[in-house]
Motif scaffolding. Structure first.
Motif, short mmCIF file in Angstrom:
data_model
loop_
_atom_site.label_atom_id
_atom_site.label_comp_id
_atom_site.label_asym_id
_atom_site.label_seq_id
_atom_site.Cartn_x
_atom_site.Cartn_y
_atom_site.Cartn_z
N LEU A 1 12.24 10.63 -1.97
CA LEU A 1 10.72 9.84 -2.11
C LEU A 1 11.12 8.65 -2.68
CD1 LEU A 1 7.89 10.10 -1.59
CD2 LEU A 1 7.55 10.92 -3.89
N GLN A 2 12.08 8.59 -3.68
CA GLN A 2 12.49 7.30 -4.58
C GLN A 2 13.49 6.40 -3.31
OE1 GLN A 2 11.84 6.09 -7.18
NE2 GLN A 2 13.48 4.32 -6.94
N ASN A 3 13.99 7.11 -2.45
CA ASN A 3 14.79 6.40 -1.18
C ASN A 3 13.79 5.67 -0.31
OD1 ASN A 3 17.29 6.99 -2.48
ND2 ASN A 3 17.47 8.53 -0.80
N THR A 4 12.68 6.38 -0.17
CA THR A 4 11.70 5.86 0.71
C THR A 4 10.86 4.80 -0.14
OG1 THR A 4 11.07 8.01 1.79
CG2 THR A 4 9.49 6.54 1.80
N PHE A 5 10.60 4.76 -1.28
CA PHE A 5 10.06 3.97 -2.04
C PHE A 5 10.85 2.54 -1.88
CE2 PHE A 5 9.53 1.33 -5.83
CZ PHE A 5 7.98 1.08 -5.88
N GLU A 6 12.22 2.65 -2.15
CA GLU A 6 13.13 1.73 -2.16
C GLU A 6 13.39 1.02 -0.82
OE1 GLU A 6 16.90 3.13 -3.58
OE2 GLU A 6 16.13 3.41 -5.68
N GLU A 7 13.45 1.95 0.19
CA GLU A 7 13.10 1.29 1.79
C GLU A 7 11.91 0.45 2.11
OE1 GLU A 7 13.42 4.60 4.37
OE2 GLU A 7 15.47 4.81 3.83
N ILE B 1 0.81 -1.26 -0.01
CA ILE B 1 0.04 0.02 0.11
C ILE B 1 0.74 1.25 -0.08
CG2 ILE B 1 -1.68 1.50 1.37
CD1 ILE B 1 -2.84 -1.37 2.33
N ALA B 2 1.83 1.25 0.72
CA ALA B 2 2.82 2.48 0.87
C ALA B 2 3.45 2.67 -0.53
CB ALA B 2 3.96 2.16 1.94
N GLN B 3 4.06 1.50 -0.96
CA GLN B 3 4.69 1.71 -2.24
C GLN B 3 3.76 2.36 -3.34
OE1 GLN B 3 7.27 -1.79 -3.35
NE2 GLN B 3 6.39 -2.57 -1.44
N ASN B 4 2.55 1.72 -3.49
CA ASN B 4 1.64 2.21 -4.55
C ASN B 4 1.24 3.78 -4.19
OD1 ASN B 4 1.34 -0.51 -5.77
ND2 ASN B 4 -0.63 -0.78 -4.57
N SER B 5 1.05 4.22 -3.06
CA SER B 5 0.98 5.58 -2.60
C SER B 5 2.27 6.38 -3.08
CB SER B 5 0.57 5.61 -1.25
OG SER B 5 -0.50 5.15 -0.78
N ILE B 6 3.35 6.24 -2.95
CA ILE B 6 4.41 6.54 -3.24
C ILE B 6 4.51 6.61 -4.63
CG2 ILE B 6 6.92 6.57 -3.10
CD1 ILE B 6 6.77 5.17 -0.38
N GLU B 7 4.16 5.88 -5.40
CA GLU B 7 4.28 5.89 -6.90
C GLU B 7 3.44 7.09 -7.21
OE1 GLU B 7 3.39 1.91 -8.19
OE2 GLU B 7 5.51 1.47 -8.33
N LYS B 8 2.26 7.22 -6.72
CA LYS B 8 1.19 8.22 -7.01
C LYS B 8 2.06 9.61 -6.60
CE LYS B 8 -2.89 5.43 -6.57
NZ LYS B 8 -4.15 5.20 -5.77
N GLN B 9 2.77 9.51 -5.45
CA GLN B 9 3.16 10.97 -5.08
C GLN B 9 4.33 11.25 -6.24
OE1 GLN B 9 4.30 10.13 -1.17
NE2 GLN B 9 2.83 11.39 -0.35
N GLN B 10 4.97 10.23 -6.70
CA GLN B 10 6.06 10.46 -7.51
C GLN B 10 5.72 11.07 -8.87
OE1 GLN B 10 7.56 6.55 -7.42
NE2 GLN B 10 9.73 7.25 -6.61
N GLU B 11 4.23 10.89 -9.41
CA GLU B 11 3.88 11.22 -10.52
C GLU B 11 3.41 12.84 -10.22
OE1 GLU B 11 0.38 9.15 -11.30
OE2 GLU B 11 1.32 7.23 -11.83
N TYR B 12 3.04 13.10 -9.11
CA TYR B 12 2.90 14.60 -8.87
C TYR B 12 4.12 15.37 -8.87
CZ TYR B 12 -2.01 13.74 -7.89
OH TYR B 12 -3.48 13.39 -8.06
N LEU B 13 5.08 14.85 -8.27
CA LEU B 13 6.71 15.46 -8.47
C LEU B 13 6.86 15.72 -9.83
CD1 LEU B 13 8.54 14.23 -5.42
CD2 LEU B 13 7.18 16.47 -5.70
N SER B 14 6.66 14.67 -10.53
CA SER B 14 7.12 14.54 -11.80
C SER B 14 6.39 15.52 -12.62
CB SER B 14 6.72 13.29 -12.54
OG SER B 14 7.02 13.05 -13.90
N ASN B 15 5.08 15.94 -12.44
CA ASN B 15 4.30 16.80 -13.04
C ASN B 15 4.82 18.15 -12.68
OD1 ASN B 15 2.54 14.98 -14.05
ND2 ASN B 15 0.94 15.22 -12.50
#
Length: 264
Positions: free
Chosen positions: A188-194, A68-82
């Motif tokens: 955020l990427q580091n958090t995703f990898e953790e 669940i955390a990984q899926n949410s972080i991926e969505k957050q990454q999309e907003y940062l990418s935007n």
């Protein structure tokens, strides 16, 4: 046949019957011990089975929280990418500060994900002042797993302050904002990898625990088959002993009839 010989035969049969009774008593004691051992094995099996089931349940909960955390972080990454994409195209704006409103909308969506990401009512991506736990813990009978909760909302808050306190028409200020967003994306990427590494460790432990469950089941099945074989053997022995007893009784009756004929 004389009377003494008959009496000796009867005496021998009586002794033989006593011997069988003693063997039967001894056999009962052995069977009783076997049943006690079997009951002990069953209790031990049930205890281990319950422990392994609880372990798998705890590990599955941890894996679910990690996913669940990984899926949410991926969505957050999309907003940062935007946001990064908007900053790269900021030259399209006559007044570069006009992009701030659009960036703020992305940051609000980013924070909404951070506060709504939960598992069993426990926040996974933010740490509030009233939270008793600052980590996500998974405990089993043999191992403990833990990961510190990130506070991804701070990434958005810091970007918000940097963007809205900067004049984006100033190249140096603009570069500062771009650098801030890039650093937040790395964090955020580091958090995703953790969380990925945390989930992988849980999955490895879960697979090992499931193997232990399978081995325990097979071992219990083998013991059941083994005990069934022993019980079948004991049943056959009991039948043999019973038949020997009936034979002895028949022989005794025959000898008694013969003695009666000789004495009459």
């Amino acid at each position: 046949m004389d009377v003494n010989s008959i009496n000796n035969n009867i005496s021998t049969l009586n002794n033989s019957s006593s011997l069988h009774l003693e063997k039967s008593s001894s056999s009962s004691k052995i069977n009783s011990s076997s049943k006690d051992a079997l009951n002990l094995n069953i209790n031990d099996y049930n205890k281990k089975r319950d422990e392994l089931s609880l372990n798998v349940q705890s590990l599955n909960n941890g894996i679910a929280a990690s996913k669940i955390a990984q899926n949410s972080i991926e969505k957050q990454q999309e907003y940062l990418s935007n946001i990064q994409d908007k900053l790269e195209k900021i030259s399209n704006y006559e007044d570069k500060n006009d992009v701030k409103q659009s960036i703020n909308q992305d940051l609000r969506s980013f924070n909404q994900i951070a506060y709504e990401t939960k598992f069993n009512k426990e926040s996974l991506l933010v740490v509030n002042n009233y939270d008793e736990k600052t980590s996500i813990d998974v405990n089993t009978k043999s191992s403990n797993f833990s990961i510190e909760k990130p506070n991804t909302a701070t990434y958005a808050n810091e970007i918000f302050e940097t963007v809205n306190n900067s004049n984006l028409n100033d190249p140096n200020a603009l570069n500062g904002v771009i650098s801030k967003v890039a650093n937040s994306a790395i964090q955020l990427q580091n958090t995703f990898e953790e969380f990925t590494e945390f989930g992988n460790r849980l999955e490895t432990s879960a697979r090992e625990t499931i193997k232990d469950q399978i081995n325990l089941f097979n071992e219990n099945k083998f013991n059941k088959d083994k005990n069934f074989g022993n019980e079948s053997s004991d049943f056959s022995k009991s039948n043999v002993n019973a038949n020997v007893g009936y034979l002895a009784a028949s022989q005794a009756n025959i000898v008694q009839e013969q003695s009666v004929r000789l004495l009459s």
